[in-house]
Write a protein that holds these residues in place. Structure first.
Motif, short mmCIF file in Angstrom:
data_model
loop_
_atom_site.label_atom_id
_atom_site.label_comp_id
_atom_site.label_asym_id
_atom_site.label_seq_id
_atom_site.Cartn_x
_atom_site.Cartn_y
_atom_site.Cartn_z
N GLU A 38 0.87 -1.17 0.00
CA GLU A 38 0.00 0.00 0.00
C GLU A 38 0.91 1.22 0.00
O GLU A 38 2.00 1.19 0.56
CB GLU A 38 -0.94 -0.11 1.19
N ALA A 39 0.46 2.26 -0.68
CA ALA A 39 1.29 3.46 -0.78
C ALA A 39 0.43 4.66 -1.15
O ALA A 39 -0.69 4.51 -1.63
CB ALA A 39 2.38 3.28 -1.83
N PHE A 40 0.97 5.84 -0.90
CA PHE A 40 0.30 7.05 -1.33
C PHE A 40 0.47 7.21 -2.83
O PHE A 40 1.52 6.87 -3.39
CB PHE A 40 0.86 8.28 -0.59
N CYS A 41 -0.57 7.72 -3.48
CA CYS A 41 -0.56 7.90 -4.94
C CYS A 41 0.69 8.63 -5.43
O CYS A 41 1.32 8.23 -6.39
CB CYS A 41 -1.80 8.67 -5.39
N ASN A 42 1.04 9.71 -4.74
CA ASN A 42 2.17 10.51 -5.21
C ASN A 42 3.49 9.77 -5.07
O ASN A 42 4.42 10.02 -5.81
CB ASN A 42 2.21 11.87 -4.52
N ALA A 43 3.61 8.84 -4.13
CA ALA A 43 4.85 8.08 -3.95
C ALA A 43 5.07 7.13 -5.12
O ALA A 43 6.18 7.01 -5.63
CB ALA A 43 4.82 7.30 -2.64
N ILE A 44 4.02 6.47 -5.56
CA ILE A 44 4.13 5.55 -6.69
C ILE A 44 4.24 6.33 -7.99
O ILE A 44 5.05 6.02 -8.85
CB ILE A 44 2.91 4.61 -6.75
N GLY A 45 3.44 7.36 -8.12
CA GLY A 45 3.41 8.14 -9.35
C GLY A 45 4.71 8.83 -9.66
O GLY A 45 5.04 9.08 -10.82
N ALA A 46 5.51 9.14 -8.63
CA ALA A 46 6.79 9.81 -8.85
C ALA A 46 7.75 8.94 -9.66
O ALA A 46 8.65 9.45 -10.32
CB ALA A 46 7.41 10.19 -7.51
N GLU A 47 7.55 7.62 -9.62
CA GLU A 47 8.42 6.69 -10.34
C GLU A 47 8.00 6.50 -11.80
O GLU A 47 8.72 5.87 -12.56
CB GLU A 47 8.40 5.32 -9.64
N ILE A 48 6.84 7.00 -12.17
CA ILE A 48 6.31 6.79 -13.52
C ILE A 48 6.28 8.12 -14.26
O ILE A 48 5.78 9.11 -13.75
CB ILE A 48 4.90 6.15 -13.45
N ASP A 49 6.79 8.11 -15.47
CA ASP A 49 6.94 9.34 -16.24
C ASP A 49 5.69 9.68 -17.05
O ASP A 49 5.64 9.49 -18.26
CB ASP A 49 8.15 9.20 -17.17
N VAL A 50 4.64 10.12 -16.33
CA VAL A 50 3.42 10.61 -16.98
C VAL A 50 2.95 11.86 -16.25
O VAL A 50 3.29 12.08 -15.09
CB VAL A 50 2.28 9.56 -17.00
#
Length: 116
Positions: A38-50
């Motif tokens: 489980e993770a915060f959206c911004n933590a996972i999203g920071a790893e993806i270039d979109v």
């Protein structure tokens, strides 16, 4: 802050889950959630270039299909896979899709991104 809408377990449909998992960006998000729990959206999203709005769209599609569970915590969103629900409804589906995606990423031509 308003409540996040997501389907009840009995309302999750296979066609919606498959449609949500058909996108490579969403598959990458699901792989990361599977690894992290489980993770915060911004933590996972920071790893993806979109772009952020595109990322929000992908999270919404996953949530509305019943692939993820989202909980509002202040201005942030905590996300986790609905693994128990998906495994109960469609045994082996999530593992099969994620393993196939991992193999595809590992065998990708040089210069492409590897799996997380």
């Amino acid at each position: 802050m308003r409540e996040v809408s997501q389907p009840a377990t009995e309302a999750i449909r296979l066609v919606d889950v498959l449609r949500a998992l058909a996108d490579p960006v969403r598959l990458d998000l699901v792989l990361r959630l599977d690894r992290m729990g489980e993770a915060f959206c911004n933590a996972i999203g920071a790893e993806i270039d979109v772009h952020q709005t595109t990322l929000s769209h992908h999270y919404r599609v996953l949530r509305e299909a019943g692939v993820t569970w989202t909980k509002a915590q202040g201005r942030s969103r905590l996300v986790r896979l609905r693994r128990e629900d998906l495994d109960a409804l469609f045994p082996g589906l999530l593992d099969s899709v994620l393993n196939a995606h991992r193999r595809t990423r590992e065998n990708a031509p040089a210069g492409t991104t590897k799996a997380p």
